[in-house]
Write a protein that holds these residues in place. Sequence first.
Motif, short mmCIF file in Angstrom:
data_model
loop_
_atom_site.label_atom_id
_atom_site.label_comp_id
_atom_site.label_asym_id
_atom_site.label_seq_id
_atom_site.Cartn_x
_atom_site.Cartn_y
_atom_site.Cartn_z
N ASN A 91 0.72 -1.20 -0.07
CA ASN A 91 -0.03 0.17 0.25
C ASN A 91 0.85 1.25 0.13
OD1 ASN A 91 -2.66 -1.14 0.18
ND2 ASN A 91 -2.14 -1.63 2.12
N GLU A 146 -3.69 3.59 -1.28
CA GLU A 146 -3.89 2.86 -2.49
C GLU A 146 -3.14 1.58 -2.58
OE1 GLU A 146 -3.66 4.77 -6.80
OE2 GLU A 146 -5.52 5.53 -5.87
N ASN A 147 -3.60 0.83 -3.29
CA ASN A 147 -2.81 -0.41 -3.38
C ASN A 147 -1.46 -0.13 -4.42
OD1 ASN A 147 -2.05 -2.62 -5.70
ND2 ASN A 147 -3.06 -3.80 -3.91
N ASP A 186 0.16 -1.42 -6.88
CA ASP A 186 -0.06 -1.78 -8.32
C ASP A 186 -1.13 -0.59 -9.01
OD1 ASP A 186 1.58 -4.10 -8.20
OD2 ASP A 186 -0.38 -5.35 -7.52
N HIS A 187 -1.79 -0.24 -8.24
CA HIS A 187 -2.99 0.89 -8.88
C HIS A 187 -2.16 2.27 -8.81
CE1 HIS A 187 -6.31 3.52 -9.00
NE2 HIS A 187 -6.88 2.66 -9.59
N GLN A 196 0.28 2.07 -11.36
CA GLN A 196 -0.34 1.76 -12.99
C GLN A 196 0.21 0.90 -13.60
OE1 GLN A 196 -1.52 5.61 -14.68
NE2 GLN A 196 -2.88 6.04 -12.95
N GLN A 197 0.93 -0.20 -13.02
CA GLN A 197 1.76 -1.01 -13.95
C GLN A 197 2.85 -0.51 -14.45
OE1 GLN A 197 0.85 -4.26 -12.85
NE2 GLN A 197 -0.97 -3.46 -11.90
#
Length: 169
Positions: A25, A40-41, A43-44, A47-48
């Motif tokens: 996180n 926020e996670n 990965d999010h 955005q990869q």
Amino acid sequence: MEIADHIITYQGDVPQHGIYAGENNVIYFDSKNTRSILVENMDHFCQQKGCFIRNYPFRPYARPESLDRAFEQMSKMTEHPFSSDEQFVAWCIKGDLNPKTHRSGRNEHEEEIIKMTIKKILTSAVDVLAQHPKWQQQAETANKYLPVIIGSIQLGIEIKKMVDAKKQL
């Protein structure tokens, strides 16, 4: 990755800054939309696209304290004093509203202490060399050039100041 790392990712050409909260996180200040502090996670958040970690050679707050500072701000429902996500992260880590000071925010007193410390380190190194019979000649040579080395360090500091001042224009 460790808790309270300063995470940087890019959305197009725009950097986005957050502080790693653990368990994949990130806490960040949403300066564009909600003007609030969000979790926020990872990965999010990235955005990869991957992310970078900004290192801080000096942290006035331990990592858990930096993370606590981020969560404290998140729990406040008042207007936050931050103008950017980078400023928020710098405040959590350094207690400073100026995100650039980890690079160049030394005052003259701090610079004098740094110069004296460097001089003591170099002088001590030369003294250690001089105590060893095999290295006495090198120590004499190093001692002869010590003022030049210290002058070069001072010149480097002054050049860095000029470059930093030019960047701020």
